[in-house]
Scaffold this motif. Structure first.
Motif, PDB file in Angstrom:
ATOM      1  N   ARG A 124     -23.984 -22.989  39.971  1.00 39.58           N
ATOM      2  CA  ARG A 124     -24.940 -22.460  41.314  1.00 39.58           C
ATOM      3  C   ARG A 124     -24.203 -22.281  41.835  1.00 39.58           C
ATOM      4  O   ARG A 124     -24.062 -21.066  43.198  1.00 39.58           O
ATOM      5  CB  ARG A 124     -24.917 -24.123  41.880  1.00 39.58           C
ATOM      6  CG  ARG A 124     -25.587 -24.382  43.335  1.00 39.58           C
ATOM      7  CD  ARG A 124     -26.064 -25.096  43.956  1.00 39.58           C
ATOM      8  NE  ARG A 124     -26.404 -24.777  45.742  1.00 39.58           N
ATOM      9  CZ  ARG A 124     -27.078 -26.241  46.401  1.00 39.58           C
ATOM     10  NH1 ARG A 124     -28.080 -27.340  44.889  1.00 39.58           N
ATOM     11  NH2 ARG A 124     -27.703 -25.706  46.705  1.00 39.58           N
ATOM     12  N   SER A 125     -22.508 -22.810  41.913  1.00 42.38           N
ATOM     13  CA  SER A 125     -20.858 -21.729  42.679  1.00 42.38           C
ATOM     14  C   SER A 125     -20.382 -19.725  42.103  1.00 42.38           C
ATOM     15  O   SER A 125     -21.415 -19.182  43.060  1.00 42.38           O
ATOM     16  CB  SER A 125     -19.678 -22.650  42.871  1.00 42.38           C
ATOM     17  OG  SER A 125     -18.971 -21.560  43.792  1.00 42.38           O
ATOM     18  N   ILE A 126     -21.330 -20.033  41.126  1.00 43.48           N
ATOM     19  CA  ILE A 126     -20.966 -18.715  40.300  1.00 43.48           C
ATOM     20  C   ILE A 126     -21.909 -18.010  40.343  1.00 43.48           C
ATOM     21  O   ILE A 126     -21.951 -16.994  40.858  1.00 43.48           O
ATOM     22  CB  ILE A 126     -20.354 -19.434  38.695  1.00 43.48           C
ATOM     23  CG1 ILE A 126     -19.333 -19.758  38.461  1.00 43.48           C
ATOM     24  CG2 ILE A 126     -20.583 -17.368  38.263  1.00 43.48           C
ATOM     25  CD1 ILE A 126     -18.795 -20.269  37.036  1.00 43.48           C
ATOM     26  N   TYR A 127     -23.055 -18.180  40.512  1.00 46.37           N
ATOM     27  CA  TYR A 127     -24.129 -16.975  40.170  1.00 46.37           C
ATOM     28  C   TYR A 127     -24.410 -16.753  42.215  1.00 46.37           C
ATOM     29  O   TYR A 127     -24.826 -15.933  42.510  1.00 46.37           O
ATOM     30  CB  TYR A 127     -25.428 -18.081  39.909  1.00 46.37           C
ATOM     31  CG  TYR A 127     -25.796 -18.658  39.064  1.00 46.37           C
ATOM     32  CD1 TYR A 127     -25.239 -17.598  37.853  1.00 46.37           C
ATOM     33  CD2 TYR A 127     -26.374 -19.645  38.161  1.00 46.37           C
ATOM     34  CE1 TYR A 127     -25.510 -17.615  36.502  1.00 46.37           C
ATOM     35  CE2 TYR A 127     -26.940 -20.120  36.924  1.00 46.37           C
ATOM     36  CZ  TYR A 127     -25.769 -18.909  36.729  1.00 46.37           C
ATOM     37  OH  TYR A 127     -26.052 -19.609  34.572  1.00 46.37           O
ATOM     38  N   ALA A 128     -23.855 -17.784  43.195  1.00 41.10           N
ATOM     39  CA  ALA A 128     -24.562 -18.015  44.733  1.00 41.10           C
ATOM     40  C   ALA A 128     -22.805 -16.425  44.907  1.00 41.10           C
ATOM     41  O   ALA A 128     -22.996 -15.382  45.198  1.00 41.10           O
ATOM     42  CB  ALA A 128     -24.007 -18.882  45.124  1.00 41.10           C
ATOM     43  N   ALA A 129     -21.345 -16.855  43.928  1.00 45.53           N
ATOM     44  CA  ALA A 129     -20.654 -15.802  44.099  1.00 45.53           C
ATOM     45  C   ALA A 129     -20.891 -14.417  43.554  1.00 45.53           C
ATOM     46  O   ALA A 129     -20.971 -13.467  44.278  1.00 45.53           O
ATOM     47  CB  ALA A 129     -19.318 -16.584  43.406  1.00 45.53           C
ATOM     48  N   GLY A 130     -22.058 -13.880  42.549  1.00 45.51           N
ATOM     49  CA  GLY A 130     -22.516 -13.022  42.023  1.00 45.51           C
ATOM     50  C   GLY A 130     -23.412 -11.965  42.690  1.00 45.51           C
ATOM     51  O   GLY A 130     -24.008 -11.070  42.383  1.00 45.51           O
ATOM     52  N   GLY A 153     -21.374 -16.508  51.101  1.00 42.42           N
ATOM     53  CA  GLY A 153     -20.258 -16.932  50.915  1.00 42.42           C
ATOM     54  C   GLY A 153     -18.990 -16.743  49.697  1.00 42.42           C
ATOM     55  O   GLY A 153     -20.114 -15.239  49.105  1.00 42.42           O
ATOM     56  N   ASP A 154     -18.429 -16.564  48.953  1.00 44.30           N
ATOM     57  CA  ASP A 154     -17.396 -15.875  48.150  1.00 44.30           C
ATOM     58  C   ASP A 154     -16.860 -16.877  47.056  1.00 44.30           C
ATOM     59  O   ASP A 154     -15.811 -18.010  47.960  1.00 44.30           O
ATOM     60  CB  ASP A 154     -16.241 -15.169  48.589  1.00 44.30           C
ATOM     61  CG  ASP A 154     -17.184 -13.999  49.245  1.00 44.30           C
ATOM     62  OD1 ASP A 154     -18.296 -13.238  48.466  1.00 44.30           O
ATOM     63  OD2 ASP A 154     -16.808 -13.594  50.954  1.00 44.30           O
ATOM     64  N   GLY A 155     -16.572 -16.565  46.456  1.00 43.59           N
ATOM     65  CA  GLY A 155     -15.363 -17.366  45.041  1.00 43.59           C
ATOM     66  C   GLY A 155     -15.706 -18.742  45.008  1.00 43.59           C
ATOM     67  O   GLY A 155     -17.184 -19.396  44.906  1.00 43.59           O
ATOM     68  N   ASP A 156     -15.152 -19.781  44.769  1.00 49.51           N
ATOM     69  CA  ASP A 156     -15.667 -21.214  44.947  1.00 49.51           C
ATOM     70  C   ASP A 156     -16.406 -21.782  46.244  1.00 49.51           C
ATOM     71  O   ASP A 156     -16.514 -23.087  46.156  1.00 49.51           O
ATOM     72  CB  ASP A 156     -14.626 -21.746  44.349  1.00 49.51           C
ATOM     73  CG  ASP A 156     -12.974 -22.036  45.378  1.00 49.51           C
ATOM     74  OD1 ASP A 156     -13.221 -21.736  46.094  1.00 49.51           O
ATOM     75  OD2 ASP A 156     -12.193 -23.182  44.187  1.00 49.51           O
ATOM     76  N   GLN A 157     -16.077 -21.384  47.074  1.00 47.30           N
ATOM     77  CA  GLN A 157     -16.982 -21.485  48.330  1.00 47.30           C
ATOM     78  C   GLN A 157     -18.276 -21.039  48.431  1.00 47.30           C
ATOM     79  O   GLN A 157     -19.133 -21.607  49.585  1.00 47.30           O
ATOM     80  CB  GLN A 157     -16.281 -20.862  49.668  1.00 47.30           C
ATOM     81  CG  GLN A 157     -14.807 -21.629  49.739  1.00 47.30           C
ATOM     82  CD  GLN A 157     -14.356 -23.054  49.625  1.00 47.30           C
ATOM     83  OE1 GLN A 157     -15.381 -23.591  50.443  1.00 47.30           O
ATOM     84  NE2 GLN A 157     -14.061 -23.599  48.536  1.00 47.30           N
ATOM     85  N   ALA A 158     -18.597 -20.283  48.153  1.00 45.64           N
ATOM     86  CA  ALA A 158     -19.852 -19.624  47.289  1.00 45.64           C
ATOM     87  C   ALA A 158     -21.000 -20.578  47.086  1.00 45.64           C
ATOM     88  O   ALA A 158     -20.978 -21.975  46.351  1.00 45.64           O
ATOM     89  CB  ALA A 158     -20.726 -18.159  46.192  1.00 45.64           C
TER      90      ALA A 158
END
Length: 198
Positions: A124-130, A153-158
């Motif tokens: 979930r975080s990786i796809y949001a960061a992308g 957001g970015d990185g592991d906060q995405a």
């Protein structure tokens, strides 16, 4: 029999290089998720039938539907392999094994008994960061779909700002694709412990 295993990386850049050289045994999928190499056994029939059902419901024009394609996530030591990647036809590279995440409209993951935490958490975080506009989690353990939209957001906060949960049997509106997804024939996994996610 292969089971999902993970190896933690001390140096993400070094692990990325190592990951590129791995040749997994036949029937084993390998992903790089924020510096961790994750190996997974081939999915079961419930999983494969759901992926095929979703793919069949997304029109070939204007959409390209790709199964088990590696994604290139900018500024991430990650190369996830979603169960299904949907992008506008004609935008993907002509060849190669990586599709840049900024070209992708929707990713789909079908939850298995060993992927619950990854699908609902780190992916979930990786796809949001992308900056992938929509992420659909199809969960045959809980018999529901979770549609995530509006990455922030970015990185592991995405994360994704929008979240809609739909029980199997009810349609899921994939607005970005102009598709109302029929979930009435999605199978479920039996004998698997239920969870409380998302």
């Amino acid at each position: 029999m292969w089971r999902a295993t993970e190896m933690t990386a001390v140096d993400e850049r070094g692990m990325t290089k190592y990951f590129e050289e791995i040749e997994p045994p036949e029937g084993v999928r390998v992903e790089l998720l924020r510096g961790e190499i994750v190996m997974m056994a081939a999915p079961d029939l419930v999983h494969n039938r759901i992926v095929a059902d979703v793919q069949d419901q997304i029109p070939r024009k204007p959409w390209e539907r790709l199964q088990t394609t590696d994604l290139d996530i900018i500024d991430e030591a990650s190369e996830p392999i979603p169960d299904l990647v949907v992008l506008e036809r004609g935008v993907a590279p002509d060849s190669g094994n990586l599709v840049p995440s900024q070209m992708v409209t929707l990713v789909v993951e079908v939850v298995s008994k060993t992927s619950v935490d990854r699908d609902y958490g780190i992916k979930r975080s990786i796809y949001a960061a992308g900056k992938i506009p929509a992420y659909l989690i199809i969960d045959p353990i809980m018999a529901h779909c979770v549609l995530l939209t509006d990455p922030i957001g970015d990185g592991d906060q995405a994360d994704y700002r929008g979240q809609w949960i739909t029980k199997f049997g009810d349609p899921v509106l994939l607005e970005l694709l102009g598709v109302e997804l029929d979930t009435s024939e999605f199978g479920t996994l039996t004998g698997v412990r239920r969870h409380r996610l998302p």
